[in-house]
Design a protein around this motif. Sequence first.
Motif, short mmCIF file in Angstrom:
data_model
loop_
_atom_site.label_atom_id
_atom_site.label_comp_id
_atom_site.label_asym_id
_atom_site.label_seq_id
_atom_site.Cartn_x
_atom_site.Cartn_y
_atom_site.Cartn_z
N LEU A 1 67.65 21.73 73.79
CA LEU A 1 68.03 21.31 72.43
C LEU A 1 67.63 19.87 72.13
N GLU A 2 67.63 19.00 73.12
CA GLU A 2 67.26 17.59 72.89
C GLU A 2 65.83 17.46 72.41
N THR A 3 65.02 18.47 72.63
CA THR A 3 63.63 18.48 72.19
C THR A 3 63.53 18.36 70.67
N LEU A 4 64.48 18.95 69.97
CA LEU A 4 64.39 18.99 68.50
C LEU A 4 64.29 17.60 67.89
N MET A 43 59.68 14.95 82.45
CA MET A 43 59.02 14.01 81.58
C MET A 43 58.11 14.77 80.61
N PRO A 44 58.24 14.53 79.31
CA PRO A 44 57.44 15.27 78.35
C PRO A 44 55.98 14.87 78.41
N ALA A 45 55.12 15.86 78.27
CA ALA A 45 53.70 15.58 78.11
C ALA A 45 53.47 15.38 76.63
N HIS A 46 52.79 14.35 76.28
CA HIS A 46 52.64 14.01 74.87
C HIS A 46 51.25 13.46 74.65
N ARG A 47 50.55 14.00 73.69
CA ARG A 47 49.24 13.47 73.34
C ARG A 47 49.28 13.11 71.87
N ASP A 48 49.20 11.86 71.61
CA ASP A 48 49.27 11.34 70.26
C ASP A 48 47.94 10.64 70.02
N GLN A 49 47.10 11.22 69.20
CA GLN A 49 45.73 10.74 69.10
C GLN A 49 45.53 9.60 68.11
N VAL A 90 59.19 23.35 60.95
CA VAL A 90 58.87 23.12 62.36
C VAL A 90 60.15 23.05 63.18
N ASN A 91 61.17 22.37 62.67
CA ASN A 91 62.44 22.30 63.38
C ASN A 91 63.01 23.70 63.62
N GLU A 92 62.93 24.56 62.63
CA GLU A 92 63.44 25.92 62.78
C GLU A 92 62.64 26.70 63.82
N ALA A 93 61.31 26.58 63.78
CA ALA A 93 60.48 27.30 64.75
C ALA A 93 60.74 26.82 66.17
N VAL A 94 60.88 25.50 66.36
CA VAL A 94 61.15 24.96 67.70
C VAL A 94 62.54 25.37 68.15
N ALA A 115 42.44 5.84 58.98
CA ALA A 115 42.04 5.67 60.37
C ALA A 115 42.88 6.51 61.31
N VAL A 116 43.94 7.10 60.83
CA VAL A 116 44.83 7.87 61.69
C VAL A 116 44.17 9.20 62.03
N ALA A 117 44.18 9.53 63.31
CA ALA A 117 43.63 10.82 63.73
C ALA A 117 44.41 11.93 63.05
N HIS A 118 43.77 13.03 62.86
CA HIS A 118 44.38 14.13 62.12
C HIS A 118 44.98 15.20 63.01
N THR A 119 45.27 14.86 64.28
CA THR A 119 45.93 15.81 65.16
C THR A 119 47.10 15.13 65.85
N TRP A 120 48.06 15.93 66.25
CA TRP A 120 49.23 15.44 66.98
C TRP A 120 49.70 16.57 67.88
N GLU A 121 49.92 16.28 69.15
CA GLU A 121 50.36 17.30 70.10
C GLU A 121 51.47 16.74 70.97
N ILE A 122 52.41 17.62 71.31
CA ILE A 122 53.49 17.23 72.20
C ILE A 122 53.94 18.48 72.97
N ARG A 123 54.28 18.27 74.23
CA ARG A 123 54.78 19.36 75.08
C ARG A 123 56.07 18.87 75.69
N LEU A 124 57.13 19.65 75.48
CA LEU A 124 58.46 19.22 75.88
C LEU A 124 59.22 20.35 76.57
N PRO A 125 60.24 20.00 77.34
CA PRO A 125 61.10 21.05 77.91
C PRO A 125 61.81 21.82 76.79
N ALA A 126 62.05 23.09 77.03
CA ALA A 126 62.71 23.94 76.05
C ALA A 126 64.22 23.74 76.12
#
Length: 170
Positions: free
Chosen positions: A42-45, A1-7, A73-77, A29-40
Motif C-alpha cells: 500500500l505504501e507504493t501508492l 529498494m524500489p527500482a526507479h528510472r526517471d529520464q 493510475v492510483n486506482e489501477a495501482v 527539455a523534460v523527457a517524455h517518459t517516466w518509469e518506476i518499479r515498486l513493491p506491491a
Amino acid sequence: MPAHRDQSEDRAGPPSGAGPAGAAPAASAVAHTWEIRLPAVLETLGLVRTGLRRRLGQLAWPDDAALDVLLAVNEAVSNAVEHAFPPGAPDGTVEIAAEVEPVGGRRRLRVRIRDTGRWLPRPVPEPDVNRRRGLPMMTALMAEVLIHRGGQAPDDGTTVTLLSPSVPTL
C-alpha cells in the motif's frame, strides 16, 4: 529498494534558453517518459502519486487532466496491490511506465501498470459495501482502458494500459 528510472536527467546538454545551473529544466527539455518499479504494498501508492504528479507538472499538463490521470493510475495501482497477490504469496512488484504521445497536433499520456501477480477470483459482493467502482471510474476518466491478463506462469501478471484524453501541446 524500489527500482526507479526517471529520464528527466537523460537529455543531451541544456535546452536553448535554459536558466542558470541548478534551475529546473524548461518543460520542452523534460523527457517524455517516466518509469518506476515498486513493491506491491500500500505504501507504493503515495510514491506513485508523488512521482507522477511531479512529472505531470514538469510537462505542464493541465491541472484537471493531471488530476484525472492521477486518480485513474492510483486506482489501477491499488487494484494491483490489493488483488494480484493473495495473502502468503511471495512478494510481488508493480511497474508503472508513462509516456507522452503526439496525437493530431495535441498530446496524450499512455500509462502502463503491470503487476507480477495472479489476480484472485472476484469475491461475492457484500450488500452495502462500497466496492467494484474502480474500472468504471478509470473508464470515465480516461479515453481508453485496456486490460491484458497474463498467461499461466506465476509472474505473468496483468497489464492495465490507460490512455488519457488529449491535451494541448506546449
